[in-house]
Write a protein that holds these residues in place. Structure first.
Motif, mmCIF file in Angstrom:
data_model
loop_
_atom_site.group_PDB
_atom_site.id
_atom_site.type_symbol
_atom_site.label_atom_id
_atom_site.label_comp_id
_atom_site.label_asym_id
_atom_site.label_seq_id
_atom_site.Cartn_x
_atom_site.Cartn_y
_atom_site.Cartn_z
ATOM 1 N N LEU A 37 0.819 -1.259 -0.100
ATOM 2 C CA LEU A 37 0.058 0.134 -0.180
ATOM 3 C C LEU A 37 0.856 1.399 0.032
ATOM 4 N N SER A 38 0.725 1.815 -0.967
ATOM 5 C CA SER A 38 1.576 3.307 -1.165
ATOM 6 C C SER A 38 0.651 4.482 -0.928
ATOM 7 N N LEU A 39 0.955 5.189 0.245
ATOM 8 C CA LEU A 39 0.143 6.131 0.688
ATOM 9 C C LEU A 39 0.495 7.766 0.211
ATOM 10 N N ASP A 40 -0.506 8.612 -0.074
ATOM 11 C CA ASP A 40 -0.394 9.983 0.087
ATOM 12 C C ASP A 40 -1.217 10.455 1.116
ATOM 13 N N TYR A 41 -1.082 11.748 1.956
ATOM 14 C CA TYR A 41 -1.547 12.313 2.745
ATOM 15 C C TYR A 41 -2.775 13.234 2.463
ATOM 16 N N ASP A 42 -2.300 14.210 1.517
ATOM 17 C CA ASP A 42 -3.348 15.055 1.117
ATOM 18 C C ASP A 42 -4.130 14.492 0.098
ATOM 19 N N LEU A 43 -5.597 14.278 0.323
ATOM 20 C CA LEU A 43 -6.469 14.060 -0.723
ATOM 21 C C LEU A 43 -7.328 15.129 -1.057
ATOM 22 N N SER A 44 -8.059 14.987 -2.098
ATOM 23 C CA SER A 44 -9.189 15.987 -2.532
ATOM 24 C C SER A 44 -10.438 15.927 -1.606
ATOM 25 N N THR A 45 -10.366 14.860 -0.945
ATOM 26 C CA THR A 45 -11.813 14.488 -0.062
ATOM 27 C C THR A 45 -11.266 15.097 1.344
ATOM 28 N N HIS A 46 -10.620 16.183 1.329
ATOM 29 C CA HIS A 46 -10.118 16.607 2.686
ATOM 30 C C HIS A 46 -11.516 17.178 3.161
ATOM 31 N N PRO A 47 -11.791 16.712 4.552
ATOM 32 C CA PRO A 47 -10.803 16.676 5.603
ATOM 33 C C PRO A 47 -10.121 15.058 5.706
ATOM 34 N N VAL A 48 -10.710 14.213 4.743
ATOM 35 C CA VAL A 48 -10.274 12.835 4.797
ATOM 36 C C VAL A 48 -8.855 12.737 4.231
ATOM 37 N N THR A 49 -7.767 12.185 4.919
ATOM 38 C CA THR A 49 -6.589 12.033 4.289
ATOM 39 C C THR A 49 -6.019 10.589 4.417
ATOM 40 N N GLY A 50 -4.959 10.419 3.907
ATOM 41 C CA GLY A 50 -4.111 9.169 4.166
ATOM 42 C C GLY A 50 -4.080 8.510 5.615
ATOM 43 N N LEU A 51 -4.053 9.401 6.574
ATOM 44 C CA LEU A 51 -3.890 9.132 8.011
ATOM 45 C C LEU A 51 -5.028 8.535 8.304
ATOM 46 N N ASP A 52 -6.259 8.737 7.720
ATOM 47 C CA ASP A 52 -7.590 7.968 7.987
ATOM 48 C C ASP A 52 -7.253 6.168 7.647
#
Length: 102
Positions: A37-52
């Motif tokens: 699994l390769s993760l980005d943090y910032d997603l256009s679905t902000h506030p949902v991020t890779g941290l979720d």
């Protein structure tokens, strides 16, 4: 087993299935189909991020064999690492390989 690349903007590398949202990545994890699994943090679905996605893995103890944090956001990389490293099994490899901003 799949390799999954979570990113809302970058194209997936060869050999990776693209997940544009955290929810897509979590669906693959729930099905226990993910090898890498390769993760980005910032997603256009902000506030949902890779941290979720990381939180989902930690809360349910569902991990792929390998996790790559490719986010160019240094704050996001640190947050994901701080949550992953103390909780992941020893057999799970975690690497940081930031990709340039698009």
């Amino acid at each position: 087993m799949l390799n999954v690349f979570l990113d809302d903007r970058r194209p997936n590398p060869p050999g990776y299935k693209l997940a544009r949202t955290a929810e897509e990545a979590i669906r693959y994890l729930r099905a226990r189909q993910v090898n890498t699994l390769s993760l980005d943090y910032d997603l256009s679905t902000h506030p949902v991020t890779g941290l979720d996605v990381v939180r989902f893995m930690v809360d349910r103890s569902i991990y792929p064999k390998r996790i790559i944090i490719h986010s160019a956001n240094p704050f996001g990389r640190r947050r994901m690492l701080r949550m992953l490293l103390p909780s992941k099994p020893e057999s799970v490899a975690v690497t940081v390989q930031p990709l340039p901003w698009i």
